[in-house]
Write a protein that holds these residues in place. Structure first.
Motif, PDB file in Angstrom:
ATOM      1  N   UNK A 190       0.541  -1.160   0.050  1.00 40.30           N
ATOM      2  CA  UNK A 190       0.200  -0.149   0.251  1.00 40.30           C
ATOM      3  C   UNK A 190       0.719   1.432  -0.244  1.00 40.30           C
ATOM      4  N   UNK A 191       0.612   2.392  -0.941  1.00 38.63           N
ATOM      5  CA  UNK A 191       1.275   3.336  -1.263  1.00 38.63           C
ATOM      6  C   UNK A 191       0.704   4.262   0.051  1.00 38.63           C
ATOM      7  N   UNK A 192       2.132   5.102   1.025  1.00 40.08           N
ATOM      8  CA  UNK A 192       1.896   5.694   1.667  1.00 40.08           C
ATOM      9  C   UNK A 192       0.972   6.866   1.728  1.00 40.08           C
ATOM     10  N   UNK A 193       0.535   7.801   2.571  1.00 39.66           N
ATOM     11  CA  UNK A 193      -0.475   8.807   1.396  1.00 39.66           C
ATOM     12  C   UNK A 193       0.345   9.711   1.890  1.00 39.66           C
ATOM     13  N   UNK A 194       0.059  11.349   2.178  1.00 42.92           N
ATOM     14  CA  UNK A 194       0.675  12.516   1.819  1.00 42.92           C
ATOM     15  C   UNK A 194       1.062  12.839   3.134  1.00 42.92           C
ATOM     16  N   UNK A 195       2.368  13.311   3.175  1.00 38.45           N
ATOM     17  CA  UNK A 195       2.981  13.561   4.163  1.00 38.45           C
ATOM     18  C   UNK A 195       2.081  14.658   5.133  1.00 38.45           C
ATOM     19  N   UNK A 196       2.229  14.488   6.612  1.00 35.43           N
ATOM     20  CA  UNK A 196       1.285  15.591   7.122  1.00 35.43           C
ATOM     21  C   UNK A 196       2.471  16.778   8.189  1.00 35.43           C
ATOM     22  N   UNK A 197       2.744  17.805   8.086  1.00 35.72           N
ATOM     23  CA  UNK A 197       3.008  18.663   8.739  1.00 35.72           C
ATOM     24  C   UNK A 197       2.735  18.586   9.749  1.00 35.72           C
ATOM     25  N   UNK A 198       3.964  17.902  11.610  1.00 39.95           N
ATOM     26  CA  UNK A 198       3.899  18.284  12.213  1.00 39.95           C
ATOM     27  C   UNK A 198       3.059  19.657  13.005  1.00 39.95           C
ATOM     28  N   UNK A 199       3.125  19.687  14.095  1.00 41.15           N
ATOM     29  CA  UNK A 199       2.731  20.674  15.241  1.00 41.15           C
ATOM     30  C   UNK A 199       3.425  21.136  14.920  1.00 41.15           C
ATOM     31  N   UNK A 200       2.872  22.546  15.172  1.00 41.93           N
ATOM     32  CA  UNK A 200       4.576  23.500  15.068  1.00 41.93           C
ATOM     33  C   UNK A 200       4.151  24.611  16.019  1.00 41.93           C
ATOM     34  N   UNK A 201       3.020  23.961  17.728  1.00 40.61           N
ATOM     35  CA  UNK A 201       3.216  24.668  18.438  1.00 40.61           C
ATOM     36  C   UNK A 201       3.892  23.853  19.129  1.00 40.61           C
ATOM     37  N   UNK A 202       5.291  24.027  20.387  1.00 38.37           N
ATOM     38  CA  UNK A 202       5.754  23.061  20.565  1.00 38.37           C
ATOM     39  C   UNK A 202       4.923  23.120  22.290  1.00 38.37           C
ATOM     40  N   UNK A 203       4.928  21.784  23.559  1.00 41.26           N
ATOM     41  CA  UNK A 203       4.591  21.363  23.752  1.00 41.26           C
ATOM     42  C   UNK A 203       6.078  21.885  24.667  1.00 41.26           C
ATOM     43  N   UNK A 204       5.077  21.756  26.044  1.00 42.87           N
ATOM     44  CA  UNK A 204       5.827  23.138  27.563  1.00 42.87           C
ATOM     45  C   UNK A 204       7.185  22.308  27.715  1.00 42.87           C
ATOM     46  N   UNK A 205       7.954  22.117  28.201  1.00 36.07           N
ATOM     47  CA  UNK A 205       9.320  21.089  28.501  1.00 36.07           C
ATOM     48  C   UNK A 205       9.591  20.585  29.490  1.00 36.07           C
ATOM     49  N   UNK A 206       9.193  19.833  29.339  1.00 33.49           N
ATOM     50  CA  UNK A 206       9.352  18.430  29.993  1.00 33.49           C
ATOM     51  C   UNK A 206       9.962  18.281  31.282  1.00 33.49           C
ATOM     52  N   UNK A 256      13.168  21.171  16.314  1.00 26.50           N
ATOM     53  CA  UNK A 256      12.035  21.441  15.768  1.00 26.50           C
ATOM     54  C   UNK A 256      11.631  22.615  14.610  1.00 26.50           C
ATOM     55  N   UNK A 257      12.233  23.503  14.924  1.00 24.28           N
ATOM     56  CA  UNK A 257      11.822  24.829  13.773  1.00 24.28           C
ATOM     57  C   UNK A 257      12.469  23.930  12.639  1.00 24.28           C
ATOM     58  N   UNK A 258      13.680  23.224  13.015  1.00 22.95           N
ATOM     59  CA  UNK A 258      14.473  23.567  11.916  1.00 22.95           C
ATOM     60  C   UNK A 258      13.612  22.424  11.107  1.00 22.95           C
ATOM     61  N   UNK A 259      13.708  21.299  11.564  1.00 23.03           N
ATOM     62  CA  UNK A 259      12.670  20.318  11.043  1.00 23.03           C
ATOM     63  C   UNK A 259      11.468  20.357  10.437  1.00 23.03           C
ATOM     64  N   UNK A 260      11.194  21.087  11.141  1.00 22.64           N
ATOM     65  CA  UNK A 260       9.587  21.151  10.493  1.00 22.64           C
ATOM     66  C   UNK A 260      10.217  22.626   8.890  1.00 22.64           C
ATOM     67  N   UNK A 261      11.059  23.414   8.921  1.00 21.59           N
ATOM     68  CA  UNK A 261      11.246  24.303   7.454  1.00 21.59           C
ATOM     69  C   UNK A 261      11.670  23.060   6.934  1.00 21.59           C
TER      70      UNK A 261
END
Length: 274
Positions: free
Chosen positions: A1-17, A32-37
């Protein structure tokens, strides 16, 4: 089965653990910003090429060397520290390893999950949000601790005991890192533009003192330098063709017979054994 289109990860980072250092939190935000871009720009493809193609890309010969050092991976338990968008996690999973992919960037982990699914290894790749220096795994959990360009982001004095703790008694650790012993190369890294250049504020290329420090936590250290004149592979667009093969042959001769030249290489692969 072919994979579906990629989904952009969330752009709002969670609170720091809780328990993360300020440096770890800042690294997480930066990447986070680097890989998102890169993902949004289509520069991180879902499909990872087959091994034969990977070995002809920039740094391909060092990747092939690492695979040879890893040996039989079927059923081996592996943790990939600082997994980024999952290239190495997926690479070793395709060879049968059961992989825990660890990173401080939630976006990196989401991209890794999508790419693992697209490459048919989702069942073999689990992702965990945690810094390399603080691994939430039991003692003796892994056959291999691996990393591509992660050591020079970490506190090695803290990382060493943690790697040792999660390895099985006969376990080993293997890392590929930019080598920071060549002044000319360091000038280029800091001041000259080139494709794919990025640096977080806290990182710096690994040096021999760093390798020795991490080696104090292990019984044996094995260092192999790569890319002297063949560093031009980046400008050549990869490691195929007659010119690269000539440069590689020159490197092999020089590095075998003139050990002092090894410090001028671009990358190093370092292996640690308990």
């Amino acid at each position: 089965m072919e994979p579906g289109p990629e989904k952009a990860p969330a752009t709002v980072a969670p609170a720091v653990p809780s328990g993360w250092t300020p440096t770890q939190a800042e690294e997480g935000r930066f990447f986070d910003q680097h890989w998102l871009e890169l993902f949004a720009a289509g520069r991180i493809p879902l499909r990872i090429p087959p091994d034969a193609e990977l070995f002809e890309e920039d740094l391909g010969r060092s990747l092939a060397y690492m695979l040879a050092r890893l040996g039989e991976l079927e059923g081996r338990r592996v943790v990939d520290l600082g997994c980024g968008p999952g290239d190495f996690s997926i690479f070793v999973a395709r060879h049968g390893a059961q992989v825990e992919a660890v990173d401080v960037s939630p976006a990196a982990l989401e991209i890794t999950r999508q790419r693992a699914a697209a490459n048919g290894v989702a069942a073999l790749v689990q992702t965990r949000l945690m810094p390399a220096e603080r691994l939430d795994f039991p003692d003796g959990a892994f056959d291999w601790v691996l990393g591509f360009g992660v050591l020079h982001h970490t506190d090695l004095a803290v990382l060493g005991p943690e790697i040792r703790r999660v390895l099985k008694p006969d376990g080993k650790a293997l890392f590929r890192e930019p080598l920071g012993a060549n002044p000319a190369l360091e000038f280029a890294r800091r001041h000259l533009p080139y494709q794919g250049k990025y640096h977080s504020r806290h990182e710096r290329p690994l040096n021999y003192a760093d390798m020795a420090l991490l080696g104090t936590f292990f019984r044996e250290t094995h260092v192999r330098e790569f890319y002297l004149f063949s560093s031009l592979s980046r400008l050549l667009g990869g490691e195929r063709g007659g010119l690269f093969r000539l440069l590689w042959a020159v490197d092999e001769f020089l590095l075998r017979h003139f050990r002092a030249l090894r410090r001028f290489c671009r990358y190093v692969v370092v292996e640690y054994r308990l």
